[in-house]
Scaffold this motif. Structure first.
Motif, PDB file in Angstrom:
ATOM      1  N   THR A   1       0.837  -1.205   0.000  1.00 52.22           N
ATOM      2  CA  THR A   1       0.000   0.000   0.000  1.00 52.22           C
ATOM      3  C   THR A   1       0.869   1.251   0.000  1.00 52.22           C
ATOM      4  O   THR A   1       0.638   2.188  -0.767  1.00 52.22           O
ATOM      5  CB  THR A   1      -0.930   0.005   1.233  1.00 52.22           C
ATOM      6  OG1 THR A   1      -1.657  -1.218   1.247  1.00 52.22           O
ATOM      7  CG2 THR A   1      -1.890   1.180   1.201  1.00 52.22           C
TER       8      THR A   1
ATOM      9  N   ILE B   1       1.091   4.039  -3.088  1.00 50.10           N
ATOM     10  CA  ILE B   1       0.781   5.466  -2.897  1.00 50.10           C
ATOM     11  C   ILE B   1       2.019   6.316  -3.171  1.00 50.10           C
ATOM     12  O   ILE B   1       1.956   7.304  -3.907  1.00 50.10           O
ATOM     13  CB  ILE B   1       0.247   5.737  -1.470  1.00 50.10           C
ATOM     14  CG1 ILE B   1      -1.054   4.958  -1.236  1.00 50.10           C
ATOM     15  CG2 ILE B   1       0.011   7.238  -1.268  1.00 50.10           C
ATOM     16  CD1 ILE B   1      -1.538   4.974   0.208  1.00 50.10           C
ATOM     17  N   SER B   2       3.167   5.892  -2.623  1.00 51.64           N
ATOM     18  CA  SER B   2       4.361   6.749  -2.742  1.00 51.64           C
ATOM     19  C   SER B   2       4.842   6.850  -4.179  1.00 51.64           C
ATOM     20  O   SER B   2       5.408   7.860  -4.581  1.00 51.64           O
ATOM     21  CB  SER B   2       5.477   6.265  -1.818  1.00 51.64           C
ATOM     22  OG  SER B   2       6.018   5.047  -2.279  1.00 51.64           O
TER      23      SER B   2
ATOM     24  N   GLY C   1       2.838   6.853  -6.721  1.00 47.37           N
ATOM     25  CA  GLY C   1       1.804   7.522  -7.510  1.00 47.37           C
ATOM     26  C   GLY C   1       0.875   6.596  -8.276  1.00 47.37           C
ATOM     27  O   GLY C   1       0.074   7.064  -9.095  1.00 47.37           O
TER      28      GLY C   1
ATOM     29  N   ASN D   1      -1.669   5.196  -7.403  1.00 48.25           N
ATOM     30  CA  ASN D   1      -3.078   5.487  -7.082  1.00 48.25           C
ATOM     31  C   ASN D   1      -3.546   6.818  -7.652  1.00 48.25           C
ATOM     32  O   ASN D   1      -4.699   7.183  -7.504  1.00 48.25           O
ATOM     33  CB  ASN D   1      -3.269   5.515  -5.557  1.00 48.25           C
ATOM     34  CG  ASN D   1      -3.135   4.138  -4.949  1.00 48.25           C
ATOM     35  OD1 ASN D   1      -2.921   3.166  -5.665  1.00 48.25           O
ATOM     36  ND2 ASN D   1      -3.261   4.057  -3.630  1.00 48.25           N
ATOM     37  N   SER D   2      -2.624   7.530  -8.293  1.00 50.85           N
ATOM     38  CA  SER D   2      -2.985   8.849  -8.807  1.00 50.85           C
ATOM     39  C   SER D   2      -3.362   8.770 -10.283  1.00 50.85           C
ATOM     40  O   SER D   2      -2.807   7.967 -11.029  1.00 50.85           O
ATOM     41  CB  SER D   2      -1.809   9.814  -8.622  1.00 50.85           C
ATOM     42  OG  SER D   2      -1.987  10.964  -9.420  1.00 50.85           O
TER      43      SER D   2
ATOM     44  N   LYS E   1       6.086   6.311 -13.052  1.00 49.30           N
ATOM     45  CA  LYS E   1       5.479   5.740 -11.842  1.00 49.30           C
ATOM     46  C   LYS E   1       5.862   4.275 -11.676  1.00 49.30           C
ATOM     47  O   LYS E   1       6.194   3.823 -10.580  1.00 49.30           O
ATOM     48  CB  LYS E   1       3.951   5.818 -11.947  1.00 49.30           C
ATOM     49  CG  LYS E   1       3.357   7.189 -11.801  1.00 49.30           C
ATOM     50  CD  LYS E   1       1.846   7.004 -11.795  1.00 49.30           C
ATOM     51  CE  LYS E   1       1.117   8.252 -12.184  1.00 49.30           C
ATOM     52  NZ  LYS E   1      -0.340   8.018 -12.138  1.00 49.30           N
TER      53      LYS E   1
ATOM     54  N   HIS F   1       8.071   2.684  -8.758  1.00 46.11           N
ATOM     55  CA  HIS F   1       7.491   1.628  -7.931  1.00 46.11           C
ATOM     56  C   HIS F   1       8.477   0.475  -7.766  1.00 46.11           C
ATOM     57  O   HIS F   1       8.706  -0.019  -6.658  1.00 46.11           O
ATOM     58  CB  HIS F   1       6.179   1.157  -8.569  1.00 46.11           C
ATOM     59  CG  HIS F   1       5.439   0.167  -7.733  1.00 46.11           C
ATOM     60  ND1 HIS F   1       5.388  -1.172  -8.048  1.00 46.11           N
ATOM     61  CD2 HIS F   1       4.757   0.316  -6.582  1.00 46.11           C
ATOM     62  CE1 HIS F   1       4.687  -1.802  -7.120  1.00 46.11           C
ATOM     63  NE2 HIS F   1       4.287  -0.926  -6.223  1.00 46.11           N
TER      64      HIS F   1
END
Ligand code: MBD
Ligand code: FE
Length: 292
Positions: A13, A17-18, A20, A22-23, A31, A35
């Motif tokens: 999780t 999020i860190s 991106g 989820n953006s 991204k 990741h």
């Protein structure tokens, strides 16, 4: 060993999020790569049980690397720049096409827009007591046909291993020149024989190398960009044979096909033809370009 599923999810999780994921904004390739990178870093932190002290040492190291503008130097020293060449070679080999003069790393010390002349240039400003070097050769295609209008962009160090612009003691564009070939495809420069480069001994790159038990030296070398309309741009270097670091370059740039033999010239007629006052060192190197 069993994995705690709750913790695993928590890390996943965090990484999603860190980086991106989820953006809806941002760049998808960036991204995904971030990741992967962040996940690999966390794995390393876990695997070696990295302490807070070690973590902040690394963070401060990055700041120091930036402050000293040595990020590219470290990339060369860690072999990452050479790895890019290995990959480019591999891709080229897979095509089965003929290859010309091999590439090798650019390094961090190129400066664009060096003085340009036709056929010949003097590269040194005459300020150093040094062995004069007559460096020359021909630019051809893969069939040996001379390439006219090729730009041979040459840069190298002085007798202390320093490069103009980065070494404030040298004049602007000292030991940096561009020569355009004529119909014969030839370039010739008068310069001084360079000495090998060593990383700044008080800098962050050398500090890291010390921790690895490695030196930060390069053999004496001369850098080249060779470009011509209709041909692939070539980034390469030649290494001067006889240097103690010839096969121990901290930046991994030496290649068998890129070793040049310096020849001592004592014939005064040859010196006169070259407008050189007395004995000097001749370095001859030809380049074969691949069509684009
Ligand atoms: C150099 O002169 C160089 O060519 C490289 C690759 C790294 C450091 C200094
Ligand atoms: Fe160099």
């Amino acid at each position: 060993m069993s994995v705690n599923p709750t913790k695993q999810t928590e890390l996943e999780t965090l990484l999603a999020i860190s980086s991106g994921l989820n953006s809806a904004q941002g760049n998808e390739r960036f991204k995904t790569i971030m990741h992967q990178l962040l996940g690999d870093l966390c794995e390393t932190i876990k695997k070696f049980d990295i302490t807070d002290e070690e973590f902040w040492l690394a963070v401060n190291y990055l700041n120091e690397l930036g402050e000293r503008k040595e990020a590219a130097l470290l990339a060369a020293g860690l072999g990452l720049e050479h790895y890019l060449d290995m990959r480019a070679d591999e891709k080229e080999a897979a095509t089965g096409n003929d290859v010309g003069t091999p590439r090798t790393i650019e390094g961090p010390l190129y400066v664009a827009n060096a003085p340009l002349s036709e056929g010949y240039a003097r590269m040194d400003d005459g300020s150093e007591k040094a062995e004069t070097m007559w460096l020359h050769g021909t630019i051809t295609d893969l069939h040996g046909k001379p390439v006219a209008g090729a730009i041979v962009d040459i840069w190298h160090a002085n007798t202390l291993g320093g490069y103009s612009f980065f070494d404030a003691s040298q004049s602007e564009y000292n030991l940096r020149r561009r020569v355009k070939t004529g119909a014969d495809g030839r370039y010739a420069v008068r310069s001084i024989v360079p000495c090998g480069y060593g990383c700044p001994p008080d800098g962050p790159t050398q500090k890291l190398l010390n921790g690895l038990g490695r030196h930060g030296n390069r053999p004496a070398h001369v850098h080249f960009f060779v470009s011509a309309p209709g041909f692939k741009h070539l980034t390469t270097q030649i290494n001067l044979n006889g240097d103690e670091y010839l096969w121990d370059d901290f930046a991994f740039a030496t290649r068998e096909e890129l070793i040049a033999d310096p020849v001592k010239i004592t014939d005064s007629k040859v010196s006169q033809e070259r407008d050189i006052n007395g004995p000097h060192t001749e370095v001859s190197f030809n380049f074969a370009l691949v069509t684009s």
